[in-house]
Design a protein around this motif. Structure first.
Motif, mmCIF file in Angstrom:
data_model
loop_
_atom_site.group_PDB
_atom_site.id
_atom_site.type_symbol
_atom_site.label_atom_id
_atom_site.label_comp_id
_atom_site.label_asym_id
_atom_site.label_seq_id
_atom_site.Cartn_x
_atom_site.Cartn_y
_atom_site.Cartn_z
ATOM 1 N N TYR A 213 0.851 -1.193 0.000
ATOM 2 C CA TYR A 213 0.000 0.000 0.000
ATOM 3 C C TYR A 213 0.885 1.241 0.000
ATOM 4 C CZ TYR A 213 0.614 0.392 5.129
ATOM 5 O OH TYR A 213 1.129 0.524 6.397
ATOM 6 N N CYS B 4 2.659 2.744 3.078
ATOM 7 C CA CYS B 4 3.590 1.872 3.793
ATOM 8 C C CYS B 4 4.900 2.618 4.039
ATOM 9 C CB CYS B 4 3.852 0.603 2.988
ATOM 10 S SG CYS B 4 4.859 -0.608 3.858
ATOM 11 N N VAL C 168 8.648 -1.105 4.191
ATOM 12 C CA VAL C 168 8.815 -2.372 3.481
ATOM 13 C C VAL C 168 8.470 -2.248 1.997
ATOM 14 C CG1 VAL C 168 8.185 -4.813 3.400
ATOM 15 C CG2 VAL C 168 8.362 -3.660 5.593
ATOM 16 N N CYS C 169 7.296 -1.694 1.712
ATOM 17 C CA CYS C 169 6.877 -1.577 0.310
ATOM 18 C C CYS C 169 7.854 -0.759 -0.528
ATOM 19 C CB CYS C 169 5.479 -0.973 0.197
ATOM 20 S SG CYS C 169 4.175 -2.076 0.726
ATOM 21 N N HIS D 51 1.080 -6.422 6.575
ATOM 22 C CA HIS D 51 0.963 -7.319 5.421
ATOM 23 C C HIS D 51 2.242 -8.086 5.145
ATOM 24 C CE1 HIS D 51 3.290 -4.923 2.399
ATOM 25 N NE2 HIS D 51 3.016 -3.943 3.232
HETATM 26 NI NI NI Z 1 4.224 -2.377 2.937
#
Ligand code: NI
Length: 177
Positions: free
Chosen positions: A37, A40, A43-44, A129
């Motif tokens: 998303y 984020c 991580v993303c 996630h």
């Molecule tokens: Ni993420």
């Protein structure tokens, strides 16, 4: 990691230009698929940067690879929000959003875990996630996944291997799309 568990499946979503996109649109290409998303924090962006770097470093071969980002936060990740986000990573990265039920279907198909986590003050939320990068073959079938924080070199190595082992679409007609 490169197991035979049935993973993957069809999707019917909307891209960052407002155009309807289904999994069938990407037949003939290797797909690097990521779920996340746009809000984020870490991580993303890290994984999307690795995907973008890999596609870029593949050079001309990278044209046969389609990077896809499916949002797990369709509430906030509208077409407009995705448009501003994906272009920052790679010009060919496609962002996909859609009705929450459509998102849930494809997330379940790929065994993606995600859950809304409200901020302590209740004004905001994050999405917890899983962060795997999926590799999908030219035939739309799942090939395997990479764990979070996989370096671009590893992505390139696997993509090259699959580009060589799968027949290029060549001049075969792809009518009807
Ligand atoms: Ni993420």
């Amino acid at each position: 990691m490169w197991g035979r568990t049935p993973i993957g499946g069809p999707f019917d979503l909307i891209d960052q230009t407002g155009r309807r996109r289904t999994d069938a649109d990407f037949r003939g290409k290797l797909v690097l698929l990521y779920f996340g998303y746009t809000y984020c924090p870490d991580v993303c962006p890290t994984d999307l940067m690795a995907i973008a770097a890999a596609v870029h470093q593949l050079g001309p071969a990278g044209e046969e690879v389609q990077p896809l980002f499916i949002t797990l936060d369709p509430e906030r990740d509208t077409v407009e929000q995705l448009a501003g986000y994906v272009s920052a990573f790679h010009p060919r990265l496609i962002g996909l959003t859609g009705a929450p039920e459509r998102i849930r279907e494809v997330a379940l198909a790929y065994k993606v875990y995600y859950a809304k986590v409200p901020a302590p003050d209740g004004t905001d939320y994050a999405i917890d996630h899983t962060g795997f990068i999926y590799l999908v073959g030219r035939d739309g079938k799942y090939l395997g996944f990479f764990p979070p924080n996989t370096p671009p070199d590893r992505l390139i190595e696997m993509v090259r291997r699959h580009l060589q082992s799968s027949a290029a679409p060549g001049t075969a007609p792809s009518s009807g799309r």
